[in-house]
Design a protein around this motif. Structure first.
Motif, short mmCIF file in Angstrom:
data_model
loop_
_atom_site.label_atom_id
_atom_site.label_comp_id
_atom_site.label_asym_id
_atom_site.label_seq_id
_atom_site.Cartn_x
_atom_site.Cartn_y
_atom_site.Cartn_z
N PRO A 128 -6.07 -3.69 3.14
CA PRO A 128 -5.07 -3.33 2.16
C PRO A 128 -5.55 -3.19 0.56
CG PRO A 128 -3.86 -4.65 3.60
CD PRO A 128 -5.30 -4.87 3.85
N ARG A 129 -6.13 -4.29 0.33
CA ARG A 129 -6.52 -4.42 -1.19
C ARG A 129 -7.46 -3.56 -1.49
NH1 ARG A 129 -6.37 -8.41 -4.91
NH2 ARG A 129 -4.41 -9.15 -3.98
N GLU A 130 -8.58 -3.34 -0.62
CA GLU A 130 -9.30 -2.02 -0.81
C GLU A 130 -8.76 -0.80 -1.16
OE1 GLU A 130 -13.30 0.18 1.22
OE2 GLU A 130 -12.86 -1.92 1.80
N ALA A 131 -7.73 -0.53 -0.02
CA ALA A 131 -7.28 0.70 -0.07
C ALA A 131 -5.83 1.17 -1.21
CB ALA A 131 -6.29 0.72 1.29
N GLN A 132 -5.57 -0.19 -1.70
CA GLN A 132 -4.75 -0.16 -3.04
C GLN A 132 -5.69 0.35 -4.31
OE1 GLN A 132 -2.73 -3.77 -3.26
NE2 GLN A 132 -1.39 -3.59 -1.58
N ASP A 133 -6.75 -0.41 -4.35
CA ASP A 133 -7.68 -0.09 -5.58
C ASP A 133 -8.21 1.16 -5.49
OD1 ASP A 133 -7.42 -2.67 -6.33
OD2 ASP A 133 -9.36 -3.41 -5.21
N ALA A 134 -8.38 1.79 -4.16
CA ALA A 134 -8.77 3.28 -4.16
C ALA A 134 -7.73 4.08 -4.50
CB ALA A 134 -9.13 3.30 -2.75
N ALA A 135 -6.36 4.02 -4.04
CA ALA A 135 -5.23 4.65 -4.49
C ALA A 135 -5.12 4.65 -6.15
CB ALA A 135 -4.08 4.21 -3.52
N ARG A 136 -5.24 3.35 -6.66
CA ARG A 136 -5.27 3.39 -7.80
C ARG A 136 -6.11 4.21 -8.76
NH1 ARG A 136 -4.58 -1.85 -8.36
NH2 ARG A 136 -6.73 -2.12 -8.62
N ASP A 137 -7.40 4.22 -8.13
CA ASP A 137 -8.55 4.86 -8.87
C ASP A 137 -8.37 6.21 -8.79
OD1 ASP A 137 -9.72 2.33 -9.55
OD2 ASP A 137 -11.25 2.47 -7.89
N LEU A 138 -7.85 6.93 -7.57
CA LEU A 138 -7.52 8.15 -7.44
C LEU A 138 -6.41 8.60 -8.24
CD1 LEU A 138 -8.23 10.88 -5.66
CD2 LEU A 138 -6.67 10.14 -4.03
N ARG A 139 -5.31 7.66 -8.60
CA ARG A 139 -4.30 8.45 -9.39
C ARG A 139 -4.60 8.49 -10.73
NH1 ARG A 139 1.12 4.77 -11.30
NH2 ARG A 139 2.16 6.72 -12.13
N GLN A 140 -5.74 7.22 -11.46
CA GLN A 140 -6.07 7.49 -12.66
C GLN A 140 -7.11 8.50 -12.97
OE1 GLN A 140 -7.86 3.73 -13.10
NE2 GLN A 140 -5.86 2.65 -13.52
N ALA A 141 -7.64 9.02 -11.79
CA ALA A 141 -8.73 10.15 -11.82
C ALA A 141 -8.01 11.26 -12.02
CB ALA A 141 -9.69 10.06 -10.78
N SER A 142 -6.95 11.55 -11.45
CA SER A 142 -6.05 12.94 -11.27
C SER A 142 -5.09 12.81 -12.64
CB SER A 142 -5.48 13.09 -10.14
OG SER A 142 -4.50 11.82 -9.85
N LEU A 184 1.01 -1.45 -0.28
CA LEU A 184 -0.13 -0.15 -0.01
C LEU A 184 0.76 1.12 -0.05
CD1 LEU A 184 -2.69 1.40 0.18
CD2 LEU A 184 -2.58 1.14 2.57
N ALA A 185 1.65 1.25 0.75
CA ALA A 185 2.82 2.18 0.64
C ALA A 185 3.42 2.55 -0.78
CB ALA A 185 4.05 2.09 1.58
N TRP A 186 3.58 1.64 -1.54
CA TRP A 186 4.08 1.89 -2.87
C TRP A 186 2.88 2.51 -3.61
CZ3 TRP A 186 2.29 0.48 -7.71
CH2 TRP A 186 2.91 0.86 -8.73
N TYR A 187 1.66 2.09 -3.55
CA TYR A 187 0.63 2.97 -4.42
C TYR A 187 0.23 4.20 -3.81
CZ TYR A 187 -1.18 -1.40 -6.76
OH TYR A 187 -1.47 -2.34 -7.44
N ILE A 188 0.31 4.43 -2.51
CA ILE A 188 0.38 6.10 -2.04
C ILE A 188 1.54 6.75 -2.68
CG2 ILE A 188 0.58 7.21 0.22
CD1 ILE A 188 -1.05 5.22 1.63
#
Length: 201
Positions: A187-201, A160-164
């Motif tokens: 962690p899996r849900e948080a990773q998915d959320a971080a990935r979605d946030l990155r793609q949205a931005s 998760l640290a890497w995704y953040i």
């Protein structure tokens, strides 16, 4: 002067000629050291191009290859004393994967090797890792200070640290706070959320 190193098993070559036809001149002290080490470690000679030529210990080398052992301890002859990057790489390889080194410490060491001009492929081979592993670790250094602290204290999983760390700097701390407040189920849900946030931005 011989040195003891952990070296990549697949960088070692057998002398192509029969042993009886390949009796290179060898310093008596080096020969004594090689014989004394037999059973503990193999002896190799460093050759141009970053490869090694087997001097003694073929049975141990064959066993390491059969068991797909990525690294093997060896007494290395003919090491160029002025190759600082080579020495740094092998010093790091001895530490990577040990119980006393953290992901951030690995990241710092890999960054130092990269800054010394050593490519990810070469670092990966020496350390028994994949090049993507080297890149992922180095990218942890993009994590915000609060994230690095949480990672060091075991409050943030390294995945998760890497995704953040891939988020824009202004988004990292707010996302980290969501994780620390327990807003995600894991962690899996948080990773998915971080990935979605990155793609949205």
């Amino acid at each position: 002067m011989p040195v003891i190193r952990m070296i990549p098993t697949d960088r070692i070559d057998r002398v192509p000629a029969p042993a009886s036809a390949h009796l290179d001149p060898m310093d008596p002290a080096d020969l004594i050291a090689a014989v004394a080490d037999l059973g503990k470690r193999i002896t190799v000679r460093w050759v141009q191009g970053g490869r090694y030529q087997l001097v003694i210990g073929e049975a141990q080398w064959a066993q390491a290859r059969t068991s797909r052992q990525p690294m093997i301890e060896a007494t290395v002859l003919n090491v160029p004393s002025d190759d600082r990057a080579w020495n740094l790489l092998h010093a790091v390889a001895l530490q990577i994967g040990g119980p006393d080194i953290t992901p951030l410490e690995e990241a710092v060491l890999f960054r130092r090797l990269a800054d010394a001009g050593i490519g990810h492929d070469r670092i990966a081979k020496a350390c028994g890792k994949f090049p993507t592993y080297i890149r992922w670790r180095i990218e942890l250094l993009d994590l915000c200070p609060a994230g690095q602290t949480a990672l060091s204290k075991g409050r943030l999983p390294v995945g998760l640290a890497w995704y953040i760390s891939r988020l824009a700097p202004a988004r990292q701390t707010p996302f980290l706070n969501r994780w620390l407040r327990g807003e995600f189920h894991g962690p899996r849900e948080a990773q998915d959320a971080a990935r979605d946030l990155r793609q949205a931005s």
